[in-house]
Design a protein around this motif. Sequence first.
Motif, PDB file in Angstrom:
ATOM      1  N   SER A 116      -0.232  13.117  11.223  1.00  0.00           N
ATOM      2  CA  SER A 116       0.326  13.703  10.007  1.00  0.00           C
ATOM      3  C   SER A 116       0.130  12.782   8.818  1.00  0.00           C
ATOM      4  O   SER A 116       0.434  13.145   7.690  1.00  0.00           O
ATOM      5  CB  SER A 116       1.832  13.917  10.163  1.00  0.00           C
ATOM      6  N   GLY A 117      -0.317  11.583   9.087  1.00  0.00           N
ATOM      7  CA  GLY A 117      -0.355  10.575   8.024  1.00  0.00           C
ATOM      8  C   GLY A 117      -1.718  10.459   7.385  1.00  0.00           C
ATOM      9  O   GLY A 117      -2.556  11.338   7.477  1.00  0.00           O
ATOM     10  N   GLY A 118      -1.864   9.340   6.712  1.00  0.00           N
ATOM     11  CA  GLY A 118      -3.123   9.137   6.027  1.00  0.00           C
ATOM     12  C   GLY A 118      -3.534   7.694   6.136  1.00  0.00           C
ATOM     13  O   GLY A 118      -2.883   6.892   6.803  1.00  0.00           O
ATOM     14  N   CYS A 119      -4.631   7.385   5.454  1.00  0.00           N
ATOM     15  CA  CYS A 119      -5.150   6.032   5.505  1.00  0.00           C
ATOM     16  C   CYS A 119      -4.806   5.307   4.206  1.00  0.00           C
ATOM     17  O   CYS A 119      -4.937   5.853   3.122  1.00  0.00           O
ATOM     18  CB  CYS A 119      -6.652   6.060   5.683  1.00  0.00           C
ATOM     19  N   LEU A 120      -4.366   4.070   4.359  1.00  0.00           N
ATOM     20  CA  LEU A 120      -4.079   3.257   3.188  1.00  0.00           C
ATOM     21  C   LEU A 120      -5.150   2.181   3.106  1.00  0.00           C
ATOM     22  O   LEU A 120      -5.504   1.572   4.115  1.00  0.00           O
ATOM     23  CB  LEU A 120      -2.706   2.598   3.339  1.00  0.00           C
ATOM     24  N   THR A 121      -5.622   1.959   1.902  1.00  0.00           N
ATOM     25  CA  THR A 121      -6.726   1.014   1.747  1.00  0.00           C
ATOM     26  C   THR A 121      -6.215  -0.306   1.192  1.00  0.00           C
ATOM     27  O   THR A 121      -5.020  -0.494   0.971  1.00  0.00           O
ATOM     28  CB  THR A 121      -7.769   1.584   0.790  1.00  0.00           C
ATOM     29  N   GLU A 122      -7.185  -1.174   0.940  1.00  0.00           N
ATOM     30  CA  GLU A 122      -6.883  -2.514   0.463  1.00  0.00           C
ATOM     31  C   GLU A 122      -5.928  -2.506  -0.727  1.00  0.00           C
ATOM     32  O   GLU A 122      -5.064  -3.367  -0.837  1.00  0.00           O
ATOM     33  CB  GLU A 122      -8.190  -3.191   0.065  1.00  0.00           C
ATOM     34  N   LYS A 123      -6.090  -1.514  -1.614  1.00  0.00           N
ATOM     35  CA  LYS A 123      -5.263  -1.531  -2.821  1.00  0.00           C
ATOM     36  C   LYS A 123      -3.774  -1.337  -2.524  1.00  0.00           C
ATOM     37  O   LYS A 123      -2.936  -1.583  -3.376  1.00  0.00           O
ATOM     38  CB  LYS A 123      -5.758  -0.501  -3.845  1.00  0.00           C
ATOM     39  N   PHE A 124      -3.477  -0.897  -1.324  1.00  0.00           N
ATOM     40  CA  PHE A 124      -2.066  -0.723  -0.964  1.00  0.00           C
ATOM     41  C   PHE A 124      -1.538  -1.859  -0.087  1.00  0.00           C
ATOM     42  O   PHE A 124      -0.420  -1.794   0.401  1.00  0.00           O
ATOM     43  CB  PHE A 124      -1.864   0.613  -0.233  1.00  0.00           C
ATOM     44  N   LEU A 125      -2.360  -2.907   0.102  1.00  0.00           N
ATOM     45  CA  LEU A 125      -1.945  -3.982   1.008  1.00  0.00           C
ATOM     46  C   LEU A 125      -0.632  -4.627   0.572  1.00  0.00           C
ATOM     47  O   LEU A 125       0.125  -5.114   1.389  1.00  0.00           O
ATOM     48  CB  LEU A 125      -3.038  -5.053   1.093  1.00  0.00           C
ATOM     49  N   ASP A 126      -0.372  -4.617  -0.726  1.00  0.00           N
ATOM     50  CA  ASP A 126       0.845  -5.279  -1.191  1.00  0.00           C
ATOM     51  C   ASP A 126       1.937  -4.301  -1.604  1.00  0.00           C
ATOM     52  O   ASP A 126       2.907  -4.679  -2.256  1.00  0.00           O
ATOM     53  CB  ASP A 126       0.491  -6.242  -2.333  1.00  0.00           C
ATOM     54  N   THR A 127       1.764  -3.057  -1.243  1.00  0.00           N
ATOM     55  CA  THR A 127       2.804  -2.064  -1.534  1.00  0.00           C
ATOM     56  C   THR A 127       3.918  -2.187  -0.492  1.00  0.00           C
ATOM     57  O   THR A 127       3.641  -2.231   0.701  1.00  0.00           O
ATOM     58  CB  THR A 127       2.208  -0.637  -1.451  1.00  0.00           C
ATOM     59  N   PRO A 128       5.157  -2.263  -0.946  1.00  0.00           N
ATOM     60  CA  PRO A 128       6.252  -2.325   0.041  1.00  0.00           C
ATOM     61  C   PRO A 128       6.290  -1.039   0.866  1.00  0.00           C
ATOM     62  O   PRO A 128       6.220   0.063   0.312  1.00  0.00           O
ATOM     63  CB  PRO A 128       7.507  -2.439  -0.828  1.00  0.00           C
ATOM     64  N   ILE A 129       6.400  -1.192   2.151  1.00  0.00           N
ATOM     65  CA  ILE A 129       6.400  -0.022   3.026  1.00  0.00           C
ATOM     66  C   ILE A 129       7.781   0.626   3.019  1.00  0.00           C
ATOM     67  O   ILE A 129       8.765   0.004   3.414  1.00  0.00           O
ATOM     68  CB  ILE A 129       6.057  -0.414   4.474  1.00  0.00           C
ATOM     69  N   ASP A 130       7.867   1.825   2.521  1.00  0.00           N
ATOM     70  CA  ASP A 130       9.063   2.640   2.748  1.00  0.00           C
ATOM     71  C   ASP A 130       8.662   4.110   2.683  1.00  0.00           C
ATOM     72  O   ASP A 130       7.498   4.427   2.430  1.00  0.00           O
ATOM     73  CB  ASP A 130      10.215   2.282   1.797  1.00  0.00           C
ATOM     74  N   TYR A 131       9.613   4.983   2.959  1.00  0.00           N
ATOM     75  CA  TYR A 131       9.287   6.415   3.045  1.00  0.00           C
ATOM     76  C   TYR A 131       8.538   6.893   1.812  1.00  0.00           C
ATOM     77  O   TYR A 131       7.494   7.532   1.902  1.00  0.00           O
ATOM     78  CB  TYR A 131      10.571   7.245   3.196  1.00  0.00           C
TER      79      TYR A 131
END
Lengths: 127, 591, 489
Positions: free
Chosen positions: C292-307
């Motif tokens: 159900s999800g997607g792929c996160l790339t390098e640009k999201f490496l520093d995004t805090p993981i939350d819903y």
Amino acid sequence: MEKIKSLADLKKKREELQTSSQLLSQSESIQVRVAMATCSIASGAKQVLEVIVSECNKRSIPVSVTQTGCMGYCYAEPTVEVTKPGHEPVVFGYITPLKAEELVTKYFVGNEMLEGVIPVNYEKVEL
Amino acid sequence: MEKIKLIIDNREVSVPKSTTILKAAREIGIDIPTLCYFELEGLNIHNKPGGCRICVVEVEGRRNLAPACVTECLEGMVVKTNSIRVLNSRRTVLELILSDHPADCLVCAKSGNCELQNLAVRFGVREIPFQGEQSCYKVEVSPSIVRDMNKCVMCRRCETVCNDFQTVGALSAIERGFASVVSTAFNQKLSYSNCTFCGQCVAVCPVGALVEVDHTPKIIRAIADEKKTVVVQVAPAVRVALGEEFGMKPGSIVTGKLTAALKALGFNYVFDTDWSADLTIMEEGTELIDRITKFLKGDKEVKLPLLTSCCPAWVNFFEYHFPELKEIPSTAKSPQQMFGAIAKNYFADKIGIKREDMIVVSVMPCLAKKYECAREEFKTNGNPDVDYSISTRELAALIKQANIDFNSLENVAFDSPLGESSGAAVIFGTTGGVIEAAVRTAYEVITKKPLPKIDFTELRGLEGVRAATIDVDGLKLNIGIAHGLSNARKLLNEIKEGKSQFHAIEVMACPGGCIDGGGQPLHHGNSDIIKARWEAIYEADRNMPIRKSHENPSILAIYKEFLGEPCGHKSHELLHTHYFDKAKVIEIKLD
Amino acid sequence: MANNKKQIRIALRNCGFINPENIGDYIARSGYAALASVLGANNPQNSIDVIKKSGLRGRGGGGFPTGLKWEIASKNHADQKYVVCNADEGDPGAFMDRSILEGDPHSVLEAMAINGFCIGATKGLIYIRAEYPLAIERLLIAINQAEEISVLGNNIMNTGFDFNIELRYGAGAFVCGEETALIHSMEGGRGEPTFKPPFPAQEGYLKKPTNVNNVETFANIPAIILKGWEWFSSIGTEKSKGTKVFALAGKVNNVGLIEVPMGITLREVIYEIGNGIVNDKNFKAVQTGGPSGGCLTEKFLDTPIDYDNLIAAGSMMGSGGMIVMDEDDCMVSVAKFYLDFTVEESCGKCAPCRIGNKRLFELLEKITEGKGTMEDLDHLKNLSKVTKDTALCGLGQTSPNPVLSTIDNFWNEYLAHVVDKKCPAGQCKALKCYIIDTEQCIGCTVCARACPVGAIKGEKKTPHEISQEICIKCGACMEKCKFNAISIK
């Protein structure tokens, strides 16, 4: 175990259990926990547990071996946590039956560190 | 009722709470297209799985599109039924459905009457952009129904009527994902399942996945065969529905034109199942009087309540699901089979031909009649009493292909002697009619007094289960009526538990009785059509000069000339049957 | 090593510490104390408020506020209510719930009883997939032991509260993780979802109000009750509190089951906990949320993981699968892999999911075989959007996410497959082109002899050549060549 008859009874029971586990940790026996989730078992944890028990028996090493759930180190299964009296717990990964024997002969008996020690990488939450 | 206001396509509409968007839109003349949605209002048939997603609409503030058929209106809701987003989604979903549907409309039984085809036309679909795997199933031909699951759109309507309305449980979705399809348990043939062939699945199927077995070529061949005498009988409910196939308004009574059309088609004798319906009343009514008399005399062995046995799907139902009660129903054959027996054993003699040279065709609102006439016990030396049963729809197809301008036909009367009938016979066509006809006769036979009023309105209606007590000169006759096999099941369970208070129960399998049989012109969920047919049945009754079966002179004549007395020796031989325990024959066959 | 205590173990607090088959171990670690405290306080609404204020959200994927869910179920009155634990874990590669049930079954039982007391239910059901025999065995042992000492069953700890738990086995259908489908399956019906409303809290199991929560959600409950909502809500981000368990898999050195506070970055997870990419290859993407999800790339490496951040980034939290991919992974194939899964797992009820996913898969297959056209890419985009917008349940509404997110982030890879007929990662077999370097080839004929279809021609001691028309891209030649003369282009 006896029936818990009241809320206070539960508290009493908990204190009893904690005391006895403290006593165990102060005793001379080595505490061993073998991760035994499905994946651990699939990678050979059952044999590892058997080897540790039989090797300790052979050498009359006082030991208490229990199974536990997943420790989370999938990359290093089977994993075994060893708490020697007076020492901090150490988690060993990549334990094959052969390495289990080595673990007993070297670390249990000789206090010699083995490769594959997994550092604690989480904060424990105590309730 | 609490009202709420909402806006649909920039127009304000006020509807009662818990109205769906679909219905609210229809209130203001916005027809949101649907496919799986099906509802027969007033007849307790609802199929709203929200599965086809053709009816999706845009609701302001909602993340995804909402299915209009199941989404209830909320105060202040703003709905768009024709935004680009909606139109593109609907079209894409339709293209998807079409991409897994055979494009063989030219030779499909439903062509011209197919809800999927209508959608394709409405959306102006010229090509299907998706190529890929298509479902591939073997087409199954059962005695009554052809099942071509390659055409199934998974609307689940058949499953709903089979399980909820009929509680037969022959059909259910199996498999998953792209392979999912509606089928029988263990994917067996319908004939091996406990299907009663009521044909309601066919009546509600939006596409050509479930259709009747087509006997029209056989009829044409039989008529063309000069060595054969072809006799046709027409069931009561056909005359109030056939007109719809020729553009007439629902509820048109077309008896005279129907007879003329059958003559024009070349049938040698055009007779009426109404005639044998009167005969049925003589037999079944006598049986009822007999059982009640015995009961009143304290006979503990007598089987009550008497259950009617005219409806072949109902007969299949109790043979499959309640075989332990198989001694209770009336042993009287159905009017179709009584007609066949008389035609081949009496009328053939009368006109001096062998039964093998006579072909008896029945025109029925029903698909189970196809199965019934093929039952072994209704054959003599392998020759069936009724050779072919065709549905109202098949007759319409015959008339159309024979260049007969149905609407301008002059009325013609039925042939004699098996064509004369009473008003009591015509009401066989709807729920409550058989028992009303029986009561009209039983009353006069028991009391030997004329009926104070002929219309037993207390027995009429479209509620699923009805009960009435008829005062037969002091004798209180408790009558139960059920249409829809789920309702019949309730009454049968009462009998099993020894709780039934009824002396007689009438059961018809289809909603409203034969007027909405599996072989009738398709109503596409419009219950007004069924109500119009229902009213027409009683109008036809009122129009008849004779309205009680035992006053039909032709019936009285055949007893005098041939049968002797009702339930007599000859009757038992020709007009009565017995039932089978079929519960144990349901087995898994691998082929 | 840099991976120093990035994890906090709340849901996994007992996993790997206690013997799951010994209730004494659990009680020694304050087991059933939360239930005792809730029963002792005898104020269900108060306890619901604690859960509400803690900010706990459903860990099964949707992230619905747990306390609110409990409150709705508590306010619907009925003669019987049910608590259901959703243990129908089905994401490929995810095993968070199994680990909890195998390692700490009592935490779930205790939480279900707490839930039961709060909403007024006396019956609990655990819907668990039959493919989890060890979890089932340990749950049954746990239920037995708990009933034996009266922390579960009738008249729990003499308080008069009854709560009995039974197991229901799923047959391994992914869609049965959807709560309405789960309920139909428990009732013995076909495992397919129905339109909501009515929500299970209104009309659930056997048409009674039912609260359905996931295993991990339940495992958090006793900790919240005992340590307080303030403690729990101090962990995490503004709208996502507490921790999340992930099954970290793929091309990282330390794959494993991890529990991290909400708000941790992907970089910390991959490089510190996961100890970096295998063989020091380049990071390409991380897939969260399973099919159900997607792929996160390098640009999201520093995004805090939350819903909310994950959704904003085009993926979702999901139940906790986290698969790391490196430069050798073909993103079209990744999308195809997940579609293959959803095609298999769709229940078939609604048209967009039943047929749409199938067509999406077929389009992706066409593209990976080098037969795709630009028009196919248009169809792929439109069909993905429409399926998402029109499908009946969460499965179909999210199944195109792997396609959409790879289209968004790796459009060039799609173009390479369609326009250049090349797979940049060299994964798509049909697009591989085995070439013999004439400089390196000495004409030893080993490759020609190894080729199963006779695609390699050449005279002895002269450079050989591979006929691309005949080649079936099996790679046998490359394996056999001792001179490194064969390469993939």
